[in-house]
Each structure stands twice: as C-alpha cells, then as structure tokens.
Design an enzyme around this catalytic site. Structure first.
Site, mmCIF file in Angstrom:
data_model
loop_
_atom_site.group_PDB
_atom_site.id
_atom_site.type_symbol
_atom_site.label_atom_id
_atom_site.label_comp_id
_atom_site.label_asym_id
_atom_site.label_seq_id
_atom_site.Cartn_x
_atom_site.Cartn_y
_atom_site.Cartn_z
ATOM 1 N N TYR A 59 31.013 -60.617 -1.027
ATOM 2 C CA TYR A 59 30.307 -59.506 -1.668
ATOM 3 C C TYR A 59 29.125 -60.032 -2.474
ATOM 4 O O TYR A 59 28.001 -59.543 -2.366
ATOM 5 C CB TYR A 59 31.258 -58.712 -2.562
ATOM 6 C CG TYR A 59 30.612 -57.505 -3.208
ATOM 7 C CD1 TYR A 59 30.398 -56.336 -2.481
ATOM 8 C CD2 TYR A 59 30.208 -57.527 -4.537
ATOM 9 C CE1 TYR A 59 29.795 -55.228 -3.059
ATOM 10 C CE2 TYR A 59 29.613 -56.423 -5.133
ATOM 11 C CZ TYR A 59 29.416 -55.277 -4.393
ATOM 12 O OH TYR A 59 28.814 -54.189 -4.966
ATOM 13 N N ARG A 85 29.538 -41.157 6.249
ATOM 14 C CA ARG A 85 30.436 -40.958 7.394
ATOM 15 C C ARG A 85 31.034 -39.559 7.410
ATOM 16 O O ARG A 85 31.262 -38.984 8.464
ATOM 17 C CB ARG A 85 31.557 -41.991 7.367
ATOM 18 C CG ARG A 85 31.111 -43.409 7.646
ATOM 19 C CD ARG A 85 32.287 -44.372 7.596
ATOM 20 N NE ARG A 85 32.941 -44.361 6.289
ATOM 21 C CZ ARG A 85 34.108 -44.930 6.044
ATOM 22 N NH1 ARG A 85 34.775 -45.532 7.013
ATOM 23 N NH2 ARG A 85 34.624 -44.895 4.821
ATOM 24 N N LYS A 131 25.026 -59.463 -1.753
ATOM 25 C CA LYS A 131 24.132 -58.903 -2.757
ATOM 26 C C LYS A 131 23.058 -59.900 -3.173
ATOM 27 O O LYS A 131 21.930 -59.511 -3.491
ATOM 28 C CB LYS A 131 24.939 -58.436 -3.970
ATOM 29 C CG LYS A 131 25.887 -57.275 -3.665
ATOM 30 C CD LYS A 131 25.159 -56.081 -3.058
ATOM 31 C CE LYS A 131 26.079 -54.885 -2.903
ATOM 32 N NZ LYS A 131 25.418 -53.723 -2.272
ATOM 33 N N THR A 154 32.600 -45.244 -10.844
ATOM 34 C CA THR A 154 32.478 -44.501 -9.590
ATOM 35 C C THR A 154 33.822 -44.627 -8.877
ATOM 36 O O THR A 154 34.785 -45.153 -9.433
ATOM 37 C CB THR A 154 31.356 -45.059 -8.686
ATOM 38 O OG1 THR A 154 31.738 -46.381 -8.241
ATOM 39 C CG2 THR A 154 30.020 -45.141 -9.417
ATOM 40 N N ASP A 176 28.098 -43.456 10.758
ATOM 41 C CA ASP A 176 28.781 -44.658 10.301
ATOM 42 C C ASP A 176 27.854 -45.833 10.580
ATOM 43 O O ASP A 176 27.635 -46.207 11.740
ATOM 44 C CB ASP A 176 30.107 -44.823 11.039
ATOM 45 C CG ASP A 176 30.912 -46.015 10.534
ATOM 46 O OD1 ASP A 176 30.374 -46.805 9.739
ATOM 47 O OD2 ASP A 176 32.080 -46.147 10.942
ATOM 48 N N ASN A 212 22.185 -47.442 -0.142
ATOM 49 C CA ASN A 212 23.291 -47.473 -1.085
ATOM 50 C C ASN A 212 24.657 -47.664 -0.421
ATOM 51 O O ASN A 212 25.605 -48.066 -1.083
ATOM 52 C CB ASN A 212 23.310 -46.164 -1.895
ATOM 53 C CG ASN A 212 24.567 -46.000 -2.704
ATOM 54 O OD1 ASN A 212 24.754 -46.638 -3.732
ATOM 55 N ND2 ASN A 212 25.471 -45.135 -2.239
#
Length: 253
Positions: A147, A33, A151, A182, A59, A86
């Site tokens: 989530y 973005r 996945k 991260t 986006d 990703n």
C-alpha cells in the site's frame, strides 16, 4: 459548468469529493462498482445542487471496466475538466500472508488505474486546461508493504506530471491524508478504534477534501491536509526508515 469525474465515488472520500464539487456547481460523472449506491448519491446531489450527474458503474480492476472509464475521460465532445482518482482498497494482512492475486488487484487499482486515466485525461486536457487530483496517502512517505509502495509511486508520478504538464494548462495534485474517518478500514474487516491510533490522529473527510481542493486550485503538486500530518511527513525525511516502518506497523493510513 465544469465537469468532474470521480472514481470510487460511492463512499468515503470519493463521495465527499462529489458533494463538495457539486456544491461548487460542477456537473459530475461518478464511478464505482455499485450502480445502486451511485444512483442514490446522484439523486441526492441533483436534488441538493441542481446539477447534472452521470452514473458510470465500472470495476477498474477489470479490463472492460477500465476501458469504459478511459473512453469517457477521453471524450473530447463531452470533456472532463477535473479528474479525481480516488478508487482503492486496502488489504488486511502482511504481504507474505495475502493472496498474490489480491495483491495484483491492489496494484491495478492503486497504480494502473490512475496511470491509465491520467494518460486519457492528459490527451483530452492538454492545451484546453484541466485538473487532476490523485488521492494518495501519508503512507506514501513511510515504508509499509505494498500500500505504501503504491502511494509512493502515485506521489512521485504526480510531482513529475504537475511540473511537466502545467505548461499545457493541466495541474496534477497528490492529496495525502492521514487516518481519516471513512469506511476504508471497515471494508478491510477492522473495527473502528482497532488501529492503535489516538483520536487526535484521525481526520474528518470534509476537511481533507476541502484542503485538497484548495491546494489543487493553487496548482500544488502535493497536498498534506492538517498541520499534524505535515509534521509527520517532515519527520519521515529525517528519521531512519526502520524507525518509521516500525511505527507504521501500528495501523494503516
């Protein structure tokens, strides 16, 4: 030179995929973005590796942003050889406490976006060859809110697609890291160390990406970086789902 397109490339695993692919001589199309962050990354990679880097600010939650990336992936005159799906984000609360529109955006970025980009990539890659890497998670093997469900879908779809399209020269690999250092958790408003996970449970992004690229090159459908998380995945196959779901409440993977 091969050309790799990476979504969510401005930080975290996406930026690490960009750095490692650039070091291997691949030209890049980096997508996120934030145009400013992408331009800074592109300048760094051009100078360090002498490669071409195309910046595509988009986006993926919006129809316009999604279409711009689909168009680029579908371009057979300037083909993409490696697609890295990703882009993603996490939500800080339980499903019933989250705003439903946030959950819908979450579903779009984790399921609709990789599905559309895989469809576009396969249309351009079949017969010519290519590689698709879907960044999933160990959470996909554990029951934990939307989530994990997203996945899990990505892992299952990658398994099927790898078997189906490898005959056309296209491999599909779901890379499934565990907790990785991260900015992912910080973006959810969680301070480092607030996940209830000991230090041994955390991975480093360069190691995750290195193993993921290695497994993708071997044509593996699923890549679980690190022996400790391979053991976790093995346990999820034999332990009751209620037990693994309870353990998963300690943190987000």
């Amino acid at each position: 030179m091969p050309v790799a397109l990476i979504t969510g490339a401005s930080a975290g695993l996406g930026a690490e995929f960009a750095r490692q692919l650039a070091a291997r001589g691949a030209d890049l199309v980096v997508v996120a973005r934030s145009a400013g962050s992408l331009e800074a990354l592109a300048a760094e990679l051009r100078e360090a590796n002498g490669i071409a880097v195309e910046v595509l600010a988009a986006d993926l939650v919006t129809a316009e942003g999604m279409q711009s990336v689909v168009t680029r992936v579908s371009d057979t005159e300037h083909p993409i050889d490696v697609l890295v799906n990703n882009a993603g984000f996490g939500l800080p609360l339980h499903f019933a406490d989250n705003d439903i529109e946030d959950e819908v955006r979450h579903l779009r970025i984790h399921v609709e976006a990789p599905m559309r980009l895989m469809h576009a990539a396969l249309g351009a890659m079949r017969g010519r060859g290519g590689r698709i890497i879907n960044v999933a998670s160990v959470a996909g093997f554990i029951s934990r809110s939307t989530y994990s469900a997203c996945k899990q879908w990505l892992i299952g779809f990658s398994r099927w697609a790898n078997a189906e399209y490898s005959r056309d020269g296209v491999t599909v690999t779901a890379v499934c890291p565990g907790f990785t250092h991260t900015t992912f958790h910080e973006r959810m408003g969680l301070a480092p160390g607030h996940e209830g996970i000991p230090a041994i449970g955390w991975l480093n992004a360069p190691d995750v990406v290195r193993q993921g690229l290695r497994d993708a090159a071997r044509g593996k459908a699923v890549s679980v970086p690190s022996l400790r998380y391979k053991a976790v995945v093995a346990l999820t196959r034999v332990l009751p789902s209620a037990l693994t779901a309870g353990a998963a409440r300690r943190g987000r993977v």
